[in-house]
Design a protein around this motif. Structure first.
Motif, PDB file in Angstrom:
ATOM      1  N   TRP A 197      -5.338  12.123   1.466  1.00  0.00           N
ATOM      2  CA  TRP A 197      -5.180  11.375   2.707  1.00  0.00           C
ATOM      3  C   TRP A 197      -6.183  10.228   2.793  1.00  0.00           C
ATOM      4  O   TRP A 197      -5.833   9.107   3.130  1.00  0.00           O
ATOM      5  CB  TRP A 197      -5.341  12.285   3.928  1.00  0.00           C
ATOM      6  CG  TRP A 197      -5.210  11.497   5.201  1.00  0.00           C
ATOM      7  CD1 TRP A 197      -6.220  11.044   5.993  1.00  0.00           C
ATOM      8  CD2 TRP A 197      -3.996  11.017   5.768  1.00  0.00           C
ATOM      9  NE1 TRP A 197      -5.704  10.317   7.032  1.00  0.00           N
ATOM     10  CE2 TRP A 197      -4.339  10.284   6.915  1.00  0.00           C
ATOM     11  CE3 TRP A 197      -2.648  11.135   5.411  1.00  0.00           C
ATOM     12  CZ2 TRP A 197      -3.382   9.672   7.721  1.00  0.00           C
ATOM     13  CZ3 TRP A 197      -1.693  10.527   6.213  1.00  0.00           C
ATOM     14  CH2 TRP A 197      -2.060   9.810   7.347  1.00  0.00           C
ATOM     15  N   GLU A 239       3.916  12.590  14.748  1.00  0.00           N
ATOM     16  CA  GLU A 239       5.197  11.990  15.118  1.00  0.00           C
ATOM     17  C   GLU A 239       6.185  13.029  15.638  1.00  0.00           C
ATOM     18  O   GLU A 239       6.825  12.813  16.659  1.00  0.00           O
ATOM     19  CB  GLU A 239       5.788  11.246  13.921  1.00  0.00           C
ATOM     20  CG  GLU A 239       4.943  10.063  13.501  1.00  0.00           C
ATOM     21  CD  GLU A 239       5.476   9.375  12.253  1.00  0.00           C
ATOM     22  OE1 GLU A 239       6.538   9.774  11.740  1.00  0.00           O
ATOM     23  OE2 GLU A 239       4.812   8.426  11.801  1.00  0.00           O
ATOM     24  N   LYS A 291      -2.108  20.769   4.953  1.00  0.00           N
ATOM     25  CA  LYS A 291      -1.671  19.516   5.571  1.00  0.00           C
ATOM     26  C   LYS A 291      -2.648  19.067   6.635  1.00  0.00           C
ATOM     27  O   LYS A 291      -3.274  19.882   7.321  1.00  0.00           O
ATOM     28  CB  LYS A 291      -0.265  19.620   6.131  1.00  0.00           C
ATOM     29  CG  LYS A 291      -0.093  20.509   7.316  1.00  0.00           C
ATOM     30  CD  LYS A 291       1.363  20.478   7.749  1.00  0.00           C
ATOM     31  CE  LYS A 291       1.647  21.537   8.783  1.00  0.00           C
ATOM     32  NZ  LYS A 291       3.035  21.529   9.191  1.00  0.00           N
ATOM     33  N   TRP A 348      -4.532   9.728  11.414  1.00  0.00           N
ATOM     34  CA  TRP A 348      -3.219  10.341  11.330  1.00  0.00           C
ATOM     35  C   TRP A 348      -2.672  10.457  12.737  1.00  0.00           C
ATOM     36  O   TRP A 348      -3.355  10.961  13.635  1.00  0.00           O
ATOM     37  CB  TRP A 348      -3.280  11.730  10.681  1.00  0.00           C
ATOM     38  CG  TRP A 348      -1.956  12.414  10.726  1.00  0.00           C
ATOM     39  CD1 TRP A 348      -0.843  12.089  10.006  1.00  0.00           C
ATOM     40  CD2 TRP A 348      -1.582  13.483  11.585  1.00  0.00           C
ATOM     41  NE1 TRP A 348       0.199  12.915  10.357  1.00  0.00           N
ATOM     42  CE2 TRP A 348      -0.230  13.777  11.327  1.00  0.00           C
ATOM     43  CE3 TRP A 348      -2.247  14.234  12.549  1.00  0.00           C
ATOM     44  CZ2 TRP A 348       0.466  14.785  11.979  1.00  0.00           C
ATOM     45  CZ3 TRP A 348      -1.560  15.239  13.206  1.00  0.00           C
ATOM     46  CH2 TRP A 348      -0.221  15.509  12.919  1.00  0.00           C
ATOM     47  N   MET A 401       0.841  -1.184   0.000  1.00  0.00           N
ATOM     48  CA  MET A 401       0.000   0.000   0.000  1.00  0.00           C
ATOM     49  C   MET A 401       0.884   1.246   0.000  1.00  0.00           C
ATOM     50  O   MET A 401       1.822   1.361   0.774  1.00  0.00           O
ATOM     51  CB  MET A 401      -0.917  -0.011   1.229  1.00  0.00           C
ATOM     52  CG  MET A 401      -1.831   1.158   1.301  1.00  0.00           C
ATOM     53  SD  MET A 401      -2.915   0.968   2.730  1.00  0.00           S
ATOM     54  CE  MET A 401      -3.356   2.643   2.967  1.00  0.00           C
ATOM     55  N   GLU A 402       0.561   2.195  -0.834  1.00  0.00           N
ATOM     56  CA  GLU A 402       1.322   3.442  -0.897  1.00  0.00           C
ATOM     57  C   GLU A 402       1.028   4.284   0.333  1.00  0.00           C
ATOM     58  O   GLU A 402      -0.076   4.255   0.868  1.00  0.00           O
ATOM     59  CB  GLU A 402       0.945   4.222  -2.152  1.00  0.00           C
ATOM     60  CG  GLU A 402       1.417   3.575  -3.428  1.00  0.00           C
ATOM     61  CD  GLU A 402       1.121   4.451  -4.634  1.00  0.00           C
ATOM     62  OE1 GLU A 402       1.119   5.680  -4.505  1.00  0.00           O
ATOM     63  OE2 GLU A 402       0.892   3.876  -5.701  1.00  0.00           O
ATOM     64  N   PRO A 403       2.029   5.050   0.779  1.00  0.00           N
ATOM     65  CA  PRO A 403       1.767   5.930   1.932  1.00  0.00           C
ATOM     66  C   PRO A 403       0.733   6.990   1.578  1.00  0.00           C
ATOM     67  O   PRO A 403       0.619   7.411   0.434  1.00  0.00           O
ATOM     68  CB  PRO A 403       3.135   6.558   2.220  1.00  0.00           C
ATOM     69  CG  PRO A 403       3.954   6.330   1.005  1.00  0.00           C
ATOM     70  CD  PRO A 403       3.371   5.163   0.267  1.00  0.00           C
ATOM     71  N   ARG A 404       0.005   7.412   2.587  1.00  0.00           N
ATOM     72  CA  ARG A 404      -1.006   8.461   2.413  1.00  0.00           C
ATOM     73  C   ARG A 404      -0.325   9.807   2.175  1.00  0.00           C
ATOM     74  O   ARG A 404       0.731  10.080   2.721  1.00  0.00           O
ATOM     75  CB  ARG A 404      -1.881   8.570   3.658  1.00  0.00           C
ATOM     76  CG  ARG A 404      -2.617   7.301   3.984  1.00  0.00           C
ATOM     77  CD  ARG A 404      -3.889   7.262   3.235  1.00  0.00           C
ATOM     78  NE  ARG A 404      -4.512   5.969   3.411  1.00  0.00           N
ATOM     79  CZ  ARG A 404      -5.469   5.514   2.635  1.00  0.00           C
ATOM     80  NH1 ARG A 404      -5.903   6.254   1.637  1.00  0.00           N
ATOM     81  NH2 ARG A 404      -5.998   4.353   2.835  1.00  0.00           N
ATOM     82  N   GLN A 405      -0.964  10.636   1.368  1.00  0.00           N
ATOM     83  CA  GLN A 405      -0.450  11.983   1.121  1.00  0.00           C
ATOM     84  C   GLN A 405      -1.015  12.909   2.176  1.00  0.00           C
ATOM     85  O   GLN A 405      -2.204  13.216   2.165  1.00  0.00           O
ATOM     86  CB  GLN A 405      -0.865  12.444  -0.268  1.00  0.00           C
ATOM     87  CG  GLN A 405      -0.423  13.859  -0.575  1.00  0.00           C
ATOM     88  CD  GLN A 405      -0.831  14.265  -1.967  1.00  0.00           C
ATOM     89  OE1 GLN A 405      -0.302  13.777  -2.938  1.00  0.00           O
ATOM     90  NE2 GLN A 405      -1.807  15.165  -2.048  1.00  0.00           N
ATOM     91  N   ARG A 406      -0.163  13.385   3.074  1.00  0.00           N
ATOM     92  CA  ARG A 406      -0.593  14.246   4.171  1.00  0.00           C
ATOM     93  C   ARG A 406      -0.554  15.713   3.805  1.00  0.00           C
ATOM     94  O   ARG A 406      -1.290  16.524   4.372  1.00  0.00           O
ATOM     95  CB  ARG A 406       0.296  13.998   5.378  1.00  0.00           C
ATOM     96  CG  ARG A 406      -0.067  14.893   6.532  1.00  0.00           C
ATOM     97  CD  ARG A 406       0.850  14.735   7.708  1.00  0.00           C
ATOM     98  NE  ARG A 406       0.559  15.805   8.642  1.00  0.00           N
ATOM     99  CZ  ARG A 406       1.464  16.493   9.293  1.00  0.00           C
ATOM    100  NH1 ARG A 406       2.729  16.221   9.148  1.00  0.00           N
ATOM    101  NH2 ARG A 406       1.106  17.458  10.111  1.00  0.00           N
TER     102      ARG A 406
END
Length: 158
Positions: free
Chosen positions: A45, A128, A75, A125, A1-6
């Motif tokens: 996202w 981090e 974002k 989300w 799975m591709e990472p989500r676009q934040r």
């Protein structure tokens, strides 16, 4: 799975049809660009079609001039069950100098919906970095403030 676009940045050139009676870019044009960026960010996202549920705290800090290069950065700073809080910042500059300046900032809440227009779950989300954690905490605080404002605003809709 591709990472989500934040995050996403949209760029526009301010055109003559965007100008108000004072010769600067109309606030409505800026708000449209903000809504477009919020949608693109939320859809990126969630992977879903999204609708605007709230736009607030908009601050017009400096004018935008015709011919300016306008950047609208968006974002995700908080996710609920079906909602995404999107922080937006608008910067503008003369494309010949590229001296960017903040012109506008706000928060927009987008809701992911299914094919029948009903809210649908979005991926969570999790902040981090320290900056992410501060923005996330701010989003939570703003939710409480919006609830209070909403209660106060009832006098105008009754």
């Amino acid at each position: 799975m591709e990472p989500r676009q934040r995050e996403i940045t949209l760029r526009f050139l301010a055109e003559p049809q965007d100008v108000n009676f004072g010769g600067k870019v109309h606030g409505g044009a800026v708000m449209k660009w903000i809504d477009l960026a919020a949608y693109a960010c939320a859809a990126g996202w969630s992977g879903r079609y999204c609708v605007t549920a709230y736009a607030g705290g908009i601050r017009f800090v400096a004018p935008i001039h015709v011919g300016n290069l306008v950047e609208v950065g968006a974002k995700v700073i908080y996710t609920g069950r079906s909602s995404m809080h999107i922080a937006l910042e608008v910067n503008a500059c003369d494309p010949k100098s590229m001296n960017r300046r903040l012109t506008t900032h706000c928060i927009v809440i987008m809701v992911a919906v299914d094919e029948s227009g009903q809210p649908i779950n979005v991926p969570e989300w999790v902040p981090e970095t320290e900056a992410d954690k501060k923005q996330h905490a701010s989003a939570v605080k703003l939710m409480e403030m919006r609830k209070q404002i909403g209660e106060e605003m009832q006098i105008y809709v009754e």
